[in-house]
Scaffold this motif. Sequence first.
Motif, short mmCIF file in Angstrom:
data_model
loop_
_atom_site.label_atom_id
_atom_site.label_comp_id
_atom_site.label_asym_id
_atom_site.label_seq_id
_atom_site.Cartn_x
_atom_site.Cartn_y
_atom_site.Cartn_z
N ASN A 141 18.40 -9.89 30.89
CA ASN A 141 18.57 -9.59 29.48
C ASN A 141 17.31 -8.93 28.90
O ASN A 141 17.02 -9.04 27.72
N LEU A 142 16.56 -8.26 29.76
CA LEU A 142 15.36 -7.58 29.29
C LEU A 142 15.71 -6.41 28.39
O LEU A 142 16.75 -5.76 28.58
N PRO A 143 14.86 -6.09 27.40
CA PRO A 143 15.06 -4.85 26.64
C PRO A 143 15.00 -3.66 27.60
O PRO A 143 14.28 -3.70 28.60
N ARG A 144 15.76 -2.62 27.30
CA ARG A 144 15.84 -1.48 28.20
C ARG A 144 14.45 -0.90 28.50
O ARG A 144 14.19 -0.45 29.61
N GLN A 145 13.57 -0.91 27.51
CA GLN A 145 12.24 -0.34 27.69
C GLN A 145 11.43 -1.09 28.75
O GLN A 145 10.48 -0.55 29.31
N GLN A 146 11.81 -2.36 29.03
CA GLN A 146 11.06 -3.17 29.99
C GLN A 146 11.68 -3.17 31.40
O GLN A 146 11.12 -3.75 32.32
N ILE A 147 12.81 -2.50 31.54
CA ILE A 147 13.44 -2.42 32.85
C ILE A 147 12.79 -1.28 33.62
O ILE A 147 12.76 -0.14 33.16
N GLU A 148 12.26 -1.57 34.77
CA GLU A 148 11.53 -0.56 35.55
C GLU A 148 12.45 0.56 36.02
O GLU A 148 12.11 1.73 35.95
N GLY A 149 13.63 0.21 36.48
CA GLY A 149 14.58 1.21 36.94
C GLY A 149 14.17 1.84 38.26
O GLY A 149 13.21 1.42 38.90
N PHE A 150 14.91 2.87 38.67
CA PHE A 150 14.61 3.58 39.91
C PHE A 150 15.05 5.03 39.79
O PHE A 150 15.87 5.38 38.94
N PHE A 151 14.48 5.87 40.64
CA PHE A 151 14.83 7.28 40.61
C PHE A 151 16.22 7.48 41.19
O PHE A 151 16.52 7.05 42.29
N TYR A 152 17.05 8.19 40.43
CA TYR A 152 18.42 8.49 40.86
C TYR A 152 18.57 10.00 41.01
O TYR A 152 18.35 10.74 40.04
N ASP A 153 18.90 10.47 42.19
CA ASP A 153 19.06 11.90 42.40
C ASP A 153 20.36 12.36 41.74
O ASP A 153 21.43 11.80 41.99
N ASP A 154 20.26 13.38 40.89
CA ASP A 154 21.41 13.77 40.06
C ASP A 154 22.30 14.82 40.71
O ASP A 154 23.32 15.22 40.13
N GLY A 155 21.94 15.31 41.89
CA GLY A 155 22.79 16.27 42.59
C GLY A 155 22.57 17.72 42.20
O GLY A 155 23.22 18.61 42.75
N ASN A 156 21.65 17.99 41.29
CA ASN A 156 21.49 19.37 40.79
C ASN A 156 20.78 20.27 41.79
O ASN A 156 21.32 21.28 42.22
N VAL A 157 19.56 19.93 42.16
CA VAL A 157 18.80 20.74 43.12
C VAL A 157 18.21 19.82 44.19
O VAL A 157 17.59 18.80 43.87
N TYR A 158 18.43 20.19 45.44
CA TYR A 158 17.76 19.55 46.57
C TYR A 158 17.02 20.64 47.34
O TYR A 158 17.54 21.75 47.52
N VAL A 159 15.84 20.32 47.83
CA VAL A 159 15.08 21.24 48.67
C VAL A 159 14.66 20.46 49.92
O VAL A 159 14.10 19.37 49.81
N HIS A 160 14.97 21.03 51.08
CA HIS A 160 14.69 20.35 52.35
C HIS A 160 13.97 21.28 53.31
O HIS A 160 14.27 22.48 53.37
N ARG A 161 13.10 20.71 54.12
CA ARG A 161 12.60 21.44 55.27
C ARG A 161 13.73 21.48 56.30
O ARG A 161 14.35 20.47 56.60
#
Length: 205
Positions: A141-161
């Motif tokens: 029940n933490l305020p949203r500002q205190q949730i660390e979260g994680f990086f979510y790839d949005d599917g827009n641009v990917y660059v790979h070797r």
Amino acid sequence: MVLGVIPARGGSKGLLGKNILPFCGRPLIDWSIAAAEQSQLIDRFVVSTEDPEITEVARIAGAEVLSRPVVLATDDATTLAVLMHVLEHIPADIVVLLQPTCPIRINNLVDRAIQRFLDSEADSLATGYILKDIEWGTHNNLPRQQIEGFFYDDGNVYVHRAEVLHQGRWYGEHLERMIVEHHYSFDIDDEVDFSAAEAVMKKLI
């Protein structure tokens, strides 16, 4: 060589024929083709598809088309397998994936992503945002500002070797996470997504 790849199969289930549906007055795939054409860092790009209609639309838009086997156009086929197929036919050092279902790429987003990839000497880069969603019932029940979260790839641009893809891996050891503004993060799966992305695009162009 920096190779752009736009994968577009014809068998969409959530929204039939979505890759060529009119989006802001143009077939949806046109927007990804235009983004690849406008890039100053992509040396060559192709549309990978098994579908005759998509092939025709892509060629009218000026894109090179690489026919893919039907087995790579099923619900079970992975994007990695599609990219590996492309590399079997077109050698490259770096692969830039531009999915047609993510049409919003204003302000040189593609080249900014490629340059970030090069500057960081990454193996793989993805655009995305910090996701702070929490499953209901987990007693958080933490305020949203205190949730660390994680990086979510949005599917827009990917660059790979390319060497990473050749090894059958979706990403390498050195990951670069490029956080972008929320308006870039529309990935169209159904009619609601389509309408929402179109409304945002109309305000941006």
